[in-house]
Scaffold this motif. Structure first.
Motif, PDB file in Angstrom:
ATOM      1  N   ASP A 180      37.255 143.166  95.561  1.00  0.00           N
ATOM      2  CA  ASP A 180      37.678 143.511  96.913  1.00  0.00           C
ATOM      3  C   ASP A 180      37.261 142.418  97.892  1.00  0.00           C
ATOM      4  O   ASP A 180      36.665 142.676  98.935  1.00  0.00           O
ATOM      5  N   GLN A 181      37.614 141.186  97.494  1.00  0.00           N
ATOM      6  CA  GLN A 181      37.447 140.074  98.424  1.00  0.00           C
ATOM      7  C   GLN A 181      38.387 140.241  99.623  1.00  0.00           C
ATOM      8  O   GLN A 181      38.160 139.661 100.685  1.00  0.00           O
ATOM      9  N   ILE A 182      39.443 141.024  99.419  1.00  0.00           N
ATOM     10  CA  ILE A 182      40.362 141.311 100.512  1.00  0.00           C
ATOM     11  C   ILE A 182      40.699 142.797 100.503  1.00  0.00           C
ATOM     12  O   ILE A 182      40.462 143.507  99.522  1.00  0.00           O
ATOM     13  N   TYR A 183      41.246 143.251 101.607  1.00  0.00           N
ATOM     14  CA  TYR A 183      41.887 144.566 101.702  1.00  0.00           C
ATOM     15  C   TYR A 183      43.280 144.363 102.268  1.00  0.00           C
ATOM     16  O   TYR A 183      43.576 143.339 102.893  1.00  0.00           O
ATOM     17  N   GLU A 184      44.127 145.345 102.066  1.00  0.00           N
ATOM     18  CA  GLU A 184      45.512 145.219 102.489  1.00  0.00           C
ATOM     19  C   GLU A 184      45.632 144.974 103.994  1.00  0.00           C
ATOM     20  O   GLU A 184      46.590 144.353 104.456  1.00  0.00           O
ATOM     21  N   ASN A 185      44.667 145.456 104.776  1.00  0.00           N
ATOM     22  CA  ASN A 185      44.727 145.313 106.229  1.00  0.00           C
ATOM     23  C   ASN A 185      44.229 143.961 106.718  1.00  0.00           C
ATOM     24  O   ASN A 185      44.288 143.685 107.922  1.00  0.00           O
ATOM     25  N   HIS A 186      43.763 143.097 105.841  1.00  0.00           N
ATOM     26  CA  HIS A 186      43.166 141.834 106.270  1.00  0.00           C
ATOM     27  C   HIS A 186      44.107 141.039 107.178  1.00  0.00           C
ATOM     28  O   HIS A 186      45.259 140.783 106.827  1.00  0.00           O
ATOM     29  N   GLY A 187      43.593 140.680 108.328  1.00  0.00           N
ATOM     30  CA  GLY A 187      44.318 139.806 109.234  1.00  0.00           C
ATOM     31  C   GLY A 187      45.458 140.458 109.981  1.00  0.00           C
ATOM     32  O   GLY A 187      46.139 139.800 110.771  1.00  0.00           O
ATOM     33  N   GLY A 188      45.700 141.758 109.718  1.00  0.00           N
ATOM     34  CA  GLY A 188      46.803 142.439 110.381  1.00  0.00           C
ATOM     35  C   GLY A 188      48.149 142.097 109.781  1.00  0.00           C
ATOM     36  O   GLY A 188      48.245 141.464 108.732  1.00  0.00           O
ATOM     37  N   LEU A 192      46.430 144.069  96.168  1.00  0.00           N
ATOM     38  CA  LEU A 192      47.145 144.808  97.212  1.00  0.00           C
ATOM     39  C   LEU A 192      47.443 146.229  96.781  1.00  0.00           C
ATOM     40  O   LEU A 192      48.537 146.760  96.990  1.00  0.00           O
ATOM     41  N   GLN A 193      46.434 146.875  96.178  1.00  0.00           N
ATOM     42  CA  GLN A 193      46.615 148.221  95.648  1.00  0.00           C
ATOM     43  C   GLN A 193      45.377 149.049  95.967  1.00  0.00           C
ATOM     44  O   GLN A 193      44.251 148.609  95.740  1.00  0.00           O
ATOM     45  N   ALA A 211      53.750 148.861  84.515  1.00  0.00           N
ATOM     46  CA  ALA A 211      54.179 148.990  85.899  1.00  0.00           C
ATOM     47  C   ALA A 211      54.024 150.432  86.355  1.00  0.00           C
ATOM     48  O   ALA A 211      54.200 151.372  85.569  1.00  0.00           O
ATOM     49  N   MET A 212      53.695 150.614  87.623  1.00  0.00           N
ATOM     50  CA  MET A 212      53.689 151.953  88.200  1.00  0.00           C
ATOM     51  C   MET A 212      55.127 152.467  88.252  1.00  0.00           C
ATOM     52  O   MET A 212      56.062 151.702  88.498  1.00  0.00           O
ATOM     53  N   SER A 213      55.283 153.744  88.037  1.00  0.00           N
ATOM     54  CA  SER A 213      56.624 154.325  88.006  1.00  0.00           C
ATOM     55  C   SER A 213      57.285 154.238  89.381  1.00  0.00           C
ATOM     56  O   SER A 213      56.609 154.270  90.419  1.00  0.00           O
ATOM     57  N   ALA A 230      48.453 157.124  90.919  1.00  0.00           N
ATOM     58  CA  ALA A 230      49.219 156.925  89.689  1.00  0.00           C
ATOM     59  C   ALA A 230      48.750 155.669  88.975  1.00  0.00           C
ATOM     60  O   ALA A 230      48.241 154.728  89.593  1.00  0.00           O
ATOM     61  N   GLY A 231      48.967 155.668  87.664  1.00  0.00           N
ATOM     62  CA  GLY A 231      48.603 154.527  86.846  1.00  0.00           C
ATOM     63  C   GLY A 231      49.623 153.417  86.939  1.00  0.00           C
ATOM     64  O   GLY A 231      50.775 153.615  87.326  1.00  0.00           O
ATOM     65  N   GLY A 232      49.186 152.186  86.572  1.00  0.00           N
ATOM     66  CA  GLY A 232      50.074 151.040  86.562  1.00  0.00           C
ATOM     67  C   GLY A 232      49.958 150.184  87.807  1.00  0.00           C
ATOM     68  O   GLY A 232      49.300 150.539  88.782  1.00  0.00           O
ATOM     69  N   TYR A 233      50.631 149.034  87.745  1.00  0.00           N
ATOM     70  CA  TYR A 233      50.585 148.049  88.814  1.00  0.00           C
ATOM     71  C   TYR A 233      51.778 148.212  89.748  1.00  0.00           C
ATOM     72  O   TYR A 233      52.910 148.401  89.308  1.00  0.00           O
ATOM     73  N   ILE A 234      51.524 148.112  91.052  1.00  0.00           N
ATOM     74  CA  ILE A 234      52.582 148.137  92.051  1.00  0.00           C
ATOM     75  C   ILE A 234      53.201 146.747  92.210  1.00  0.00           C
ATOM     76  O   ILE A 234      54.411 146.593  92.242  1.00  0.00           O
ATOM     77  N   SER A 235      52.355 145.739  92.311  1.00  0.00           N
ATOM     78  CA  SER A 235      52.803 144.393  92.662  1.00  0.00           C
ATOM     79  C   SER A 235      53.548 143.734  91.510  1.00  0.00           C
ATOM     80  O   SER A 235      53.322 144.055  90.334  1.00  0.00           O
ATOM     81  N   PRO A 236      54.414 142.775  91.826  1.00  0.00           N
ATOM     82  CA  PRO A 236      55.102 142.023  90.774  1.00  0.00           C
ATOM     83  C   PRO A 236      54.108 141.283  89.882  1.00  0.00           C
ATOM     84  O   PRO A 236      53.024 140.883  90.339  1.00  0.00           O
ATOM     85  N   VAL A 237      54.485 141.093  88.630  1.00  0.00           N
ATOM     86  CA  VAL A 237      53.615 140.395  87.675  1.00  0.00           C
ATOM     87  C   VAL A 237      53.234 139.015  88.205  1.00  0.00           C
ATOM     88  O   VAL A 237      52.086 138.572  88.068  1.00  0.00           O
ATOM     89  N   LYS A 238      54.170 138.336  88.815  1.00  0.00           N
ATOM     90  CA  LYS A 238      53.904 136.989  89.324  1.00  0.00           C
ATOM     91  C   LYS A 238      52.755 136.992  90.327  1.00  0.00           C
ATOM     92  O   LYS A 238      51.900 136.105  90.316  1.00  0.00           O
ATOM     93  N   LEU A 239      52.730 138.004  91.194  1.00  0.00           N
ATOM     94  CA  LEU A 239      51.640 138.117  92.159  1.00  0.00           C
ATOM     95  C   LEU A 239      50.319 138.411  91.465  1.00  0.00           C
ATOM     96  O   LEU A 239      49.293 137.794  91.769  1.00  0.00           O
TER      97      LEU A 239
END
Length: 792
Positions: free
Chosen positions: A405-413, A458-459, A469-471, A483-492
């Motif tokens: 958690d070096q970052i959170y989704e809200n970082h920097g606005g 970013l999750q 992948a998340m459903s 839910a289980g799985g990843y939201i973000s694209p594999v590339k990210l």
């Protein structure tokens, strides 16, 4: 354990400005003290400075002299800084120059061009007086208010004043100038608009401001009259603007070249005893901002030998992650070595500018104790975390560890972007850059381990299920924390892994997990200690496997009831690949005498209340106390290694000992305090009437042998429960919320681990025992990790 902000600590924060002056040129002291500090510690700007965007190749990265908000909405195009978003309050802040000398005059100007009109003209121009609660240049970059001077809808604006331009069309390039002349602590500000082509005056405004309102960052702003949105794509109704020839002059500005950030942003390295013919292996990653096709993409690593710099490796930038990784085998680990990474930035006029990031590759501490700083979770309300960052630098650790958690989704606005992948990557990178910006001095001269966790990809929660992948249904429901799985694209995800762990020793088995998601679990042998580096979420089972509704399931149950429906055979925590690795690692003692396991979070549910001290939440499925059967299996394997488990994530500092077959038969775990705690958690089992045995001799409440909500056996020896953060000052609020950092000393001769848990607002150099949370420091013998206990 509750604590209060002592008078001593309050006095320290009152002097925060003095501490931050080492990393910025402005403070939150009074106007008089600030002016005095400026004259003593800042180089005044004695010449006119002009942006060099006209000489820069097309790219996303605006340049090391600037911070762009948000980075993904800006680029250099055809010699101009171009905003690609119609959203409000997009800005570029100057990093080297802030208004700090409040007895001096200044002038600044920029040429603006509206290249596409929007539904609403949000205006464009210059902003001064942008400052945070601590008025420090990095934190000031994220403030979206100040004194604006610019053009909007055919009018010249200065603060709240407006006047019509004598002539102008949307096709005109307009030069906006802001002059500041000070008398008796009052600035007379004059804004002017001229045609760029023939310097025809179009309008002029003058108004008066107290000097302290002028003080702070300076920026150019697109759509300054429109509020920004946290949801990308919403309220993007403004116009599109380009900026050229930004000029800054006058002794009111400081001139601090050391405040630049890039092209080389920072470097991280590890030094690993491979115990093979490769000897000690140095891996070093250098991160740059996102560059362009015509930019140079190669960097060089040099080491000083016999007083001369010698190139030892070259590396090319990964054009997704913008990181270059150097590998040097058979490193001479017995002495310190100065290093520098060189990047030669090409310009349109065929000239080059050299950027250098330098530091020290430390000798492996084999003849003394290894000292490690352990940090986690940095919510950006506390950015740039100067008290923690300064303390870590002052302690000169041999190893620095960030557990996630070096970052959170809200970082920097400006919200979070999940797709398309390339835009999501830029959204991630500019958030991640805040981490390096805050802690690059701590990482410059010490090996560093950085683990990605859920928020880093970013999750909100991550049950990785081996890379699945998340459903679509789960994402559409809005309950992506459930839910289980990843939201973000594999590339990210792979970019996150590379930017975090590219400098780590190579993975034990680099075979990707499902969908070609990279893996990073590995071993680092350094300073006579072996560290197993683990991903404790990548293979973890998802809660929907058992029809669990996170945050809801079990809330109606009695605290002492253990629900058998919340576990079953076949659920995963670490996954078989990592379990097999740990089995081998536990029995391999080549080249070291102590072991530690580094992962994201503690293998127990050590929290009862969140996010308020009176809100009981029985189950925290996000913890690695769930699934209990997989947790016990992992500890049984880890137990053989006699390793100390070092982790973070929970925002609650704890020192505990795991039990599997009986209480206190397994490893100790040090879950470090958050750098800047966001979502608070409390451990208050006594308040809930949970049965307790064998309270430690120190007698602190909320300690002793318990069963967590999943029925896991835990012995809690120390806990750093927070207060409710109420202060308007970011550093005081972080202190109130139980923030801080951990420190561990590995005595490889006596085979002990000494753990320390420091509060946020302390000065470690004064050695005051109140600097630590109650219960620390604690020394643990190696054999206690297999249940041969001495502490009691």
């Amino acid at each position: 354990m509750n604590y209060h902000l002592s008078r001593r600590d309050a006095l320290k924060i009152a002097m925060t400005g003095l501490a931050t002056s080492a990393i910025g040129c402005s403070t939150n002291l009074s106007e008089q003290a600030s002016s005095k500090l400026a004259s003593e510690n800042n180089v005044r700007l004695n010449k006119s400075i002009s942006s060099q965007w006209h000489n820069t190749f097309d790219r996303i990265f605006i340049g090391g002299d600037y911070w762009a908000n948000p980075m993904e909405n800006w680029c250099i195009k055809n010699g101009a800084a171009e905003c690609t978003s119609k959203g409000g309050n997009r800005s570029i802040h100057s990093l080297k120059h802030q208004i700090v000398n409040l007895d001096k005059n200044f002038s600044t100007s920029v040429v603006i061009e509206k290249y596409r009109a929007g539904e609403t003209d949000g205006g464009a121009g210059i902003r001064i007086g942008a400052k945070s609660d601590i008025n420090e240049y990095k934190s000031n970059c994220f403030v979206q208010q100040g004194i604006d001077a610019g053009v909007i809808d055919g009018q010249l604006v200065l603060g709240k004043k407006r006047t019509h331009l004598t002539q102008a069309s949307d096709k005109d390039k307009i030069k906006v100038t802001l002059l500041g002349n000070v008398t008796n602590g009052i600035y007379a500000l004059t804004a002017q608009a001229h045609t760029e082509s023939d310097n025809l005056l179009l309008a002029s405004l003058t108004d008066y401001y107290p000097a302290n309102e002028v003080q702070g960052n300076i920026a150019v702003v697109s759509n300054f009259a429109i509020e920004s949105s946290e949801k990308p794509g919403q309220q993007e109704i403004g116009s599109l603007y380009r900026f050229t020839d930004w000029q800054i002059s006058g002794e009111a500005f400081c001139n601090n070249p050391q405040q630049t950030f890039g092209p080389i942003l920072w470097c991280m390295y590890t030094l690993n005893d491979s115990r093979s013919e490769q000897g000690f292996v140095l891996k070093l990653s250098a991160l740059t901002g996102p560059l362009g096709i015509e930019d140079n993409h190669q960097l060089t690593l040099e080491v000083k030998k016999s007083g001369k710099w010698q190139a030892v490796a070259q590396a090319k930038l990964d054009q997704d992650a913008w990181v270059a990784t150097f590998t040097v085998n058979n490193w001479q680990e017995n002495s310190d070595h100065e290093y520098r990474v060189i990047y030669n930035q090409k310009h349109k006029n065929n000239s080059t500018t050299q950027d250098v990031f330098s530091g020290t590759i430390k000798a492996s501490p084999t003849n003394r104790n290894l000292r490690m700083a352990a940090l986690t979770c940095q919510n950006d309300y506390g950015f740039p975390y100067a008290p923690v960052a300064t303390n870590v630098v002052n302690m000169q650790p041999d190893l620095v560890y960030f557990s996630g958690d070096q970052i959170y989704e809200n970082h920097g606005g400006f919200g979070v972007i999940y797709a398309p992948a390339d835009l999501a990557i830029l959204n991630y990178l500019r958030k991640y850059y805040q981490f390096g910006w805050a802690f690059r001095e701590a990482m410059r001269n010490a090996p560093t381990v950085v683990l990605p966790d859920d928020h880093d990809i970013l999750q909100g929660n991550l049950w990785g299920e081996g890379g699945n992948a998340m459903s679509v249904q789960a994402i559409a429901s809005g309950r992506t924390d459930n839910a289980g799985g990843y939201i973000s694209p594999v590339k990210l995800v792979n970019v996150v892994h590379k930017t975090h762990t590219g400098h780590h020793p190579d993975p034990i088995d680099p075979t990707p997990s499902a969908r070609n998601i990279s893996v990073y679990y590995t071993e680092l042998v350094y300073g006579n200690v072996s560290f197993a580096i683990i991903a404790d979420r990548q293979w973890k089972s998802g809660p929907e496997t058992l029809n669990i509704d996170v945050g809801v399931s079990g809330n109606d149950e009695a605290p002492n009831y253990f629900n058998p429906n919340f576990d079953r055979d076949g659920l995963e925590l670490l996954g078989k690949r990592q379990e097999d690795f740990l089995e081998k690692w536990a029995n391999d003692w080549r080249g070291h005498s102590l072991k530690a396991m580094l992962s994201q979070t503690v293998f127990a549910g050590i929290s009862t209340h969140q996010p308020l001290p009176d809100r009981y939440l029985k189950y925290d499925f996000d913890s690695s106390g769930w699934p209990a059967s997989a947790r016990n299996r992992a500890i049984e394997i880890m137990r053989k290694s006699k390793a100390l488990h070092i982790c973070g994530d929970t925002h609650l500092g704890t020192l505990s000992q795991y039990g599997v077959n009986e209480q206190r038969d397994s490893n100790w775990a040090f879950c470090t305090p958050a750098i800047s705690a966001g979502w608070p958690r409390w451990w208050r089992p006594d308040a809930m009437g949970l049965p307790m045995k064998n309270r430690p001799s120190h007698g602190f409440e909320q300690t002793g042998e318990y069963l967590d909500s999943f029925g896991n056996k835990i012995y809690v020896y120390a806990v750093g429960n927070p207060q409710v953060g109420k202060s308007g000052n970011r550093y005081i609020q972080a202190h109130e919320k139980g923030s801080g950092f951990g420190f561990i000393e590995f005595d490889t001769q006596n085979k002990t681990y000494t753990t320390s848990a420091y509060k946020f607002l302390v000065d470690v150099t004064d050695k005051n025992p109140d600097n630590q949370f109650a219960g620390w420091p604690v020394t643990i013998a190696q054999d206690e990790n297999i249940g041969i206990n001495k502490l009691g």
